[in-house]
Structures are given as C-alpha cells and as structure tokens.
Design a protein around this motif. Sequence first.
Motif, PDB file in Angstrom:
ATOM      1  N   TRP A 151       0.819  -1.119   0.075  1.00 60.00           N
ATOM      2  CA  TRP A 151       0.064   0.147   0.019  1.00 60.00           C
ATOM      3  C   TRP A 151       0.872   1.250  -0.138  1.00 60.00           C
ATOM      4  CZ3 TRP A 151      -0.382   4.390   3.022  1.00 60.00           C
ATOM      5  CH2 TRP A 151      -1.487   5.152   2.550  1.00 60.00           C
ATOM      6  N   LEU A 152       1.904   1.274   0.767  1.00 59.48           N
ATOM      7  CA  LEU A 152       2.726   2.446   0.819  1.00 59.48           C
ATOM      8  C   LEU A 152       3.440   2.753  -0.300  1.00 59.48           C
ATOM      9  CD1 LEU A 152       3.540   4.583   3.130  1.00 59.48           C
ATOM     10  CD2 LEU A 152       5.508   2.887   3.794  1.00 59.48           C
ATOM     11  N   HIS A 153       3.997   1.799  -1.039  1.00 62.79           N
ATOM     12  CA  HIS A 153       4.629   1.845  -2.232  1.00 62.79           C
ATOM     13  C   HIS A 153       3.714   2.521  -3.275  1.00 62.79           C
ATOM     14  CE1 HIS A 153       6.666   0.464  -6.094  1.00 62.79           C
ATOM     15  NE2 HIS A 153       7.650   1.152  -5.444  1.00 62.79           N
ATOM     16  N   GLU A 154       2.596   1.901  -3.493  1.00 64.39           N
ATOM     17  CA  GLU A 154       1.677   2.469  -4.331  1.00 64.39           C
ATOM     18  C   GLU A 154       1.297   3.853  -4.356  1.00 64.39           C
ATOM     19  OE1 GLU A 154      -3.144   1.755  -5.563  1.00 64.39           O
ATOM     20  OE2 GLU A 154      -2.155   0.480  -4.221  1.00 64.39           O
ATOM     21  N   TYR A 155       1.160   4.169  -2.970  1.00 62.65           N
ATOM     22  CA  TYR A 155       0.921   5.750  -2.460  1.00 62.65           C
ATOM     23  C   TYR A 155       2.016   6.746  -2.912  1.00 62.65           C
ATOM     24  CZ  TYR A 155      -3.821   5.006  -1.907  1.00 62.65           C
ATOM     25  OH  TYR A 155      -5.409   5.073  -2.141  1.00 62.65           O
ATOM     26  N   LEU A 156       3.377   6.105  -2.257  1.00 66.63           N
ATOM     27  CA  LEU A 156       4.283   7.066  -2.373  1.00 66.63           C
ATOM     28  C   LEU A 156       5.185   7.304  -3.711  1.00 66.63           C
ATOM     29  CD1 LEU A 156       6.554   5.604   0.602  1.00 66.63           C
ATOM     30  CD2 LEU A 156       4.991   7.798   0.641  1.00 66.63           C
ATOM     31  N   HIS A 157       4.742   6.501  -4.697  1.00 73.83           N
ATOM     32  CA  HIS A 157       5.225   6.688  -6.223  1.00 73.83           C
ATOM     33  C   HIS A 157       4.658   7.867  -6.618  1.00 73.83           C
ATOM     34  CE1 HIS A 157       1.756   5.036  -8.000  1.00 73.83           C
ATOM     35  NE2 HIS A 157       2.115   5.366  -8.998  1.00 73.83           N
ATOM     36  N   LYS A 158       3.554   8.424  -6.248  1.00 75.77           N
ATOM     37  CA  LYS A 158       2.771   9.563  -6.726  1.00 75.77           C
ATOM     38  C   LYS A 158       3.457  11.027  -5.981  1.00 75.77           C
ATOM     39  CE  LYS A 158      -1.362   6.935  -6.775  1.00 75.77           C
ATOM     40  NZ  LYS A 158      -2.735   6.715  -5.908  1.00 75.77           N
ATOM     41  N   ARG A 159       4.290  10.559  -4.925  1.00 77.53           N
ATOM     42  CA  ARG A 159       4.932  11.999  -4.032  1.00 77.53           C
ATOM     43  C   ARG A 159       6.264  12.157  -4.404  1.00 77.53           C
ATOM     44  NH1 ARG A 159       0.794  12.213   0.008  1.00 77.53           N
ATOM     45  NH2 ARG A 159       1.688  14.300   0.404  1.00 77.53           N
ATOM     46  N   SER A 160       6.809  13.405  -4.825  1.00 79.09           N
ATOM     47  CA  SER A 160       7.896  13.709  -5.048  1.00 79.09           C
ATOM     48  C   SER A 160       8.576  14.353  -3.828  1.00 79.09           C
ATOM     49  CB  SER A 160       7.960  14.728  -6.320  1.00 79.09           C
ATOM     50  OG  SER A 160       7.447  15.826  -5.861  1.00 79.09           O
ATOM     51  N   GLY A 161       7.949  14.861  -2.747  1.00 78.65           N
ATOM     52  CA  GLY A 161       8.590  15.375  -1.544  1.00 78.65           C
ATOM     53  C   GLY A 161       9.407  14.343  -0.721  1.00 78.65           C
ATOM     54  N   PRO A 162      10.331  15.024   0.153  1.00 77.52           N
ATOM     55  CA  PRO A 162      10.879  14.096   0.823  1.00 77.52           C
ATOM     56  C   PRO A 162      10.010  13.180   1.756  1.00 77.52           C
ATOM     57  CG  PRO A 162      11.786  16.272   1.414  1.00 77.52           C
ATOM     58  CD  PRO A 162      10.555  16.508   0.262  1.00 77.52           C
ATOM     59  N   ILE A 163      10.476  12.005   2.164  1.00 78.53           N
ATOM     60  CA  ILE A 163       9.669  11.102   2.749  1.00 78.53           C
ATOM     61  C   ILE A 163       9.105  11.750   4.182  1.00 78.53           C
ATOM     62  CG2 ILE A 163      11.637   9.877   3.519  1.00 78.53           C
ATOM     63  CD1 ILE A 163       8.278   8.509   2.886  1.00 78.53           C
ATOM     64  N   LYS A 164       9.859  12.178   4.975  1.00 81.88           N
ATOM     65  CA  LYS A 164       9.592  12.422   6.390  1.00 81.88           C
ATOM     66  C   LYS A 164       8.051  13.194   6.583  1.00 81.88           C
ATOM     67  CE  LYS A 164      10.659  14.241  10.865  1.00 81.88           C
ATOM     68  NZ  LYS A 164      10.180  15.518  10.839  1.00 81.88           N
ATOM     69  N   PRO A 165       8.390  14.501   5.606  1.00 81.80           N
ATOM     70  CA  PRO A 165       6.722  15.256   5.708  1.00 81.80           C
ATOM     71  C   PRO A 165       5.686  14.337   5.035  1.00 81.80           C
ATOM     72  CG  PRO A 165       8.590  16.651   5.052  1.00 81.80           C
ATOM     73  CD  PRO A 165       9.139  15.208   4.753  1.00 81.80           C
ATOM     74  N   VAL A 166       5.927  13.585   4.001  1.00 80.19           N
ATOM     75  CA  VAL A 166       4.826  12.935   3.399  1.00 80.19           C
ATOM     76  C   VAL A 166       4.195  11.746   4.482  1.00 80.19           C
ATOM     77  CG1 VAL A 166       4.464  11.208   1.761  1.00 80.19           C
ATOM     78  CG2 VAL A 166       5.590  12.979   1.127  1.00 80.19           C
ATOM     79  N   LEU A 167       5.205  11.379   5.151  1.00 79.55           N
ATOM     80  CA  LEU A 167       4.985  10.285   6.100  1.00 79.55           C
ATOM     81  C   LEU A 167       3.939  10.886   7.267  1.00 79.55           C
ATOM     82  CD1 LEU A 167       5.454   7.165   6.441  1.00 79.55           C
ATOM     83  CD2 LEU A 167       7.370   7.963   8.002  1.00 79.55           C
ATOM     84  N   MET A 168       4.166  12.252   7.701  1.00 78.99           N
ATOM     85  CA  MET A 168       3.400  12.816   8.520  1.00 78.99           C
ATOM     86  C   MET A 168       2.033  13.372   7.898  1.00 78.99           C
ATOM     87  SD  MET A 168       6.514  14.816  10.554  1.00 78.99           S
ATOM     88  CE  MET A 168       5.569  15.563  11.624  1.00 78.99           C
ATOM     89  N   ASP A 169       1.782  13.237   6.593  1.00 77.96           N
ATOM     90  CA  ASP A 169       0.562  13.942   6.106  1.00 77.96           C
ATOM     91  C   ASP A 169      -0.616  12.982   6.381  1.00 77.96           C
ATOM     92  OD1 ASP A 169      -1.544  14.878   4.583  1.00 77.96           O
ATOM     93  OD2 ASP A 169      -0.580  14.669   2.676  1.00 77.96           O
ATOM     94  N   SER A 170      -1.601  13.387   7.265  1.00 75.40           N
ATOM     95  CA  SER A 170      -2.672  13.063   7.760  1.00 75.40           C
ATOM     96  C   SER A 170      -3.631  12.297   6.719  1.00 75.40           C
ATOM     97  CB  SER A 170      -3.523  13.612   8.819  1.00 75.40           C
ATOM     98  OG  SER A 170      -3.786  14.737   8.599  1.00 75.40           O
ATOM     99  N   HIS A 171      -3.438  13.189   5.353  1.00 70.24           N
ATOM    100  CA  HIS A 171      -4.296  12.924   4.452  1.00 70.24           C
ATOM    101  C   HIS A 171      -4.070  11.291   3.882  1.00 70.24           C
ATOM    102  CE1 HIS A 171      -4.817  17.109   4.649  1.00 70.24           C
ATOM    103  NE2 HIS A 171      -5.940  16.912   4.545  1.00 70.24           N
ATOM    104  N   LEU A 172      -2.712  11.071   4.142  1.00 67.50           N
ATOM    105  CA  LEU A 172      -2.175   9.859   3.649  1.00 67.50           C
ATOM    106  C   LEU A 172      -2.351   8.768   4.840  1.00 67.50           C
ATOM    107  CD1 LEU A 172      -0.489   8.274   1.600  1.00 67.50           C
ATOM    108  CD2 LEU A 172       1.423   9.071   2.608  1.00 67.50           C
ATOM    109  N   VAL A 173      -1.757   8.966   5.701  1.00 64.74           N
ATOM    110  CA  VAL A 173      -1.869   7.894   6.801  1.00 64.74           C
ATOM    111  C   VAL A 173      -1.762   8.879   8.210  1.00 64.74           C
ATOM    112  CG1 VAL A 173       0.739   7.955   7.048  1.00 64.74           C
ATOM    113  CG2 VAL A 173      -0.514   6.192   8.152  1.00 64.74           C
ATOM    114  N   VAL A 174      -2.573   8.442   9.213  1.00 67.19           N
ATOM    115  CA  VAL A 174      -2.917   9.133  10.395  1.00 67.19           C
ATOM    116  C   VAL A 174      -2.006   8.823  11.650  1.00 67.19           C
ATOM    117  CG1 VAL A 174      -5.432   9.465   9.809  1.00 67.19           C
ATOM    118  CG2 VAL A 174      -4.607   7.697  11.039  1.00 67.19           C
TER     119      VAL A 174
END
Length: 278
Positions: A151-174
């Motif tokens: 699941w994570l790989h599917e959603y991360l391939h759409k995100r170009s930003g650094p992983i840490k702020p992406v991981l903290m995005d509550s719209h992706l994972v809470v």
Amino acid sequence: MPELPEVEVSRLGLVPELTGRRITGAVTRTPKLRYPLPGNLNQRLQGARLKEIRRRGKYLLFDIDKLPEDNTATLILHLGMSGSLRIVTPETPPQTHDHVDIAFGEKILRLRDPRRFGALLWHDDATPLMAHPLMAVLGVEPLEDIFNGAWLHEYLHKRSGPIKPVLMDSHLVVGIGNIYAAESLFLSGISPLRAAQRISATRCDLLADAVKQTLSAAVASGGSSVRDYVHSDGGAGCFQLQCAVYEREGQACVGCGKPVRRIRQAGRSTFYCPHCQK
C-alpha cells in the motif's frame, strides 16, 4: 502535540473507567476551544450512557446512547497541541486551563487545554460519522492491516517530496507525528531527505513494518511526554527516553557511533543519522 500513541493510551485508560456508565452532568468553562463548544452540553448529556470510546487518527470518539429516545450521538474530541484528559473526583477543584468536565457520578472526565487548540464537537448520528468533514479527510490507520509495504509503495510513487513530511501527512496516513516519523525512518534505515517516490517496494516493506513497530512500542510505553501530555491518571509516558535519534542532535548514533544530525523540514526539526540512513 499528542499523536496516535498518546491518544490511544488515553483511550485505553478511559475505557475500563467510563464505558457503560451513565453521565450525570457536564460543565463548560469557556465558550470555545478551536471551535465553539456544543451548546447545552449538560442537557444533551445528562442521563445518557457512554456506549463506547473509539479512536480515529488523533480523534477520540465518545459514542453516546441518549435518553429517553434511545438515539445515539458522538462526541468528537481532539486534544490539539497541549490537551490532556484526567479522571478526577468531584471534589478536585478545576485549574485555570480545565475547560470541560463530564461527570459520571463520583468520576469526572476533565479536559485540560492550555493553548485551546483542541476541539470538542457534537455529532448526531443521523448522518454517517465518517462523512463528517473532520473524519472524511483522514488517511489510513497505520496499525491496521491495510497499511503495509505494498500500500505504501503504491501511494508514495505519486509523491515527489521528502519522505518524512509525506509520512506525517494525515491525508495519507494518520497519527505519525514528528517523533514517530523520525524513529520509524531510523529503524528502517531510510533518510528523511529521500524523495518518497524513490523508495523501492522492498524498502517500503521495511518502512511500514518500522512504523508499526515504533507506534506499538510507543503505546506500550505510555506514549511520549515531551510537553503537556499526561495519562488519565496523571502519569507520564516514557517512549521519549528510548528514542534512537529524536532530540539527540550531536550525540552518538546508537547504530554507528557517529553524531546524530538535526535539520529543518516543513518547519519541523528532523533528527537522523546520515551514515545509517540512506
């Protein structure tokens, strides 16, 4: 800010104390926190039964059976930046920042919020709770089975930003706050600077497992008490004492012995080991 582990620890502490009990009254001492408090809260709650306490992300959901119609409703609670819940006796005098009491006979659930960034909202179950604007925008729960490497790989391939702020995005994972994102990335050996879309499927497996391990360990340790957070009995969490990188700038990495580094990302401090995390 209380994150998923702290909110879950709060829920676990309240469930055996309050679930199934009748509410005997409520007191509000301010008209609003982040949003206006529910009007006539005492009248709405008096005589109702607390059916269940659930968690969605960083929200606590108090499911209420109302009398005499036997209708249901939900109190939606967010602890904001500095909120905490305590169970006290009716004789315990409220302090300056104690804004809401919900009474269960000889037990009082007291909400303290010094910065008033929390929220307490009333939701009648005539409409689906998860369609509420605060619920509808939330991402997946990281401790549930749906959150895995695939699941994570599917959603991360759409995100170009650094992983840490992406991981903290509550719209992706809470619920993955600053501490838990830093510790999960260290555990998985991934640099917080790495572009999210450049993390392989294999490393996504490692990261998803690291997130689950980190959050589960934090819940088992009572969460992290780095500012105002306390348990419902007034005790403090201790996960912050076992952190590998968080707030350890300049100290020896537990893996390689080289200094832990601190940088700024999206306005937040990020702690990591440049040698161990690639």
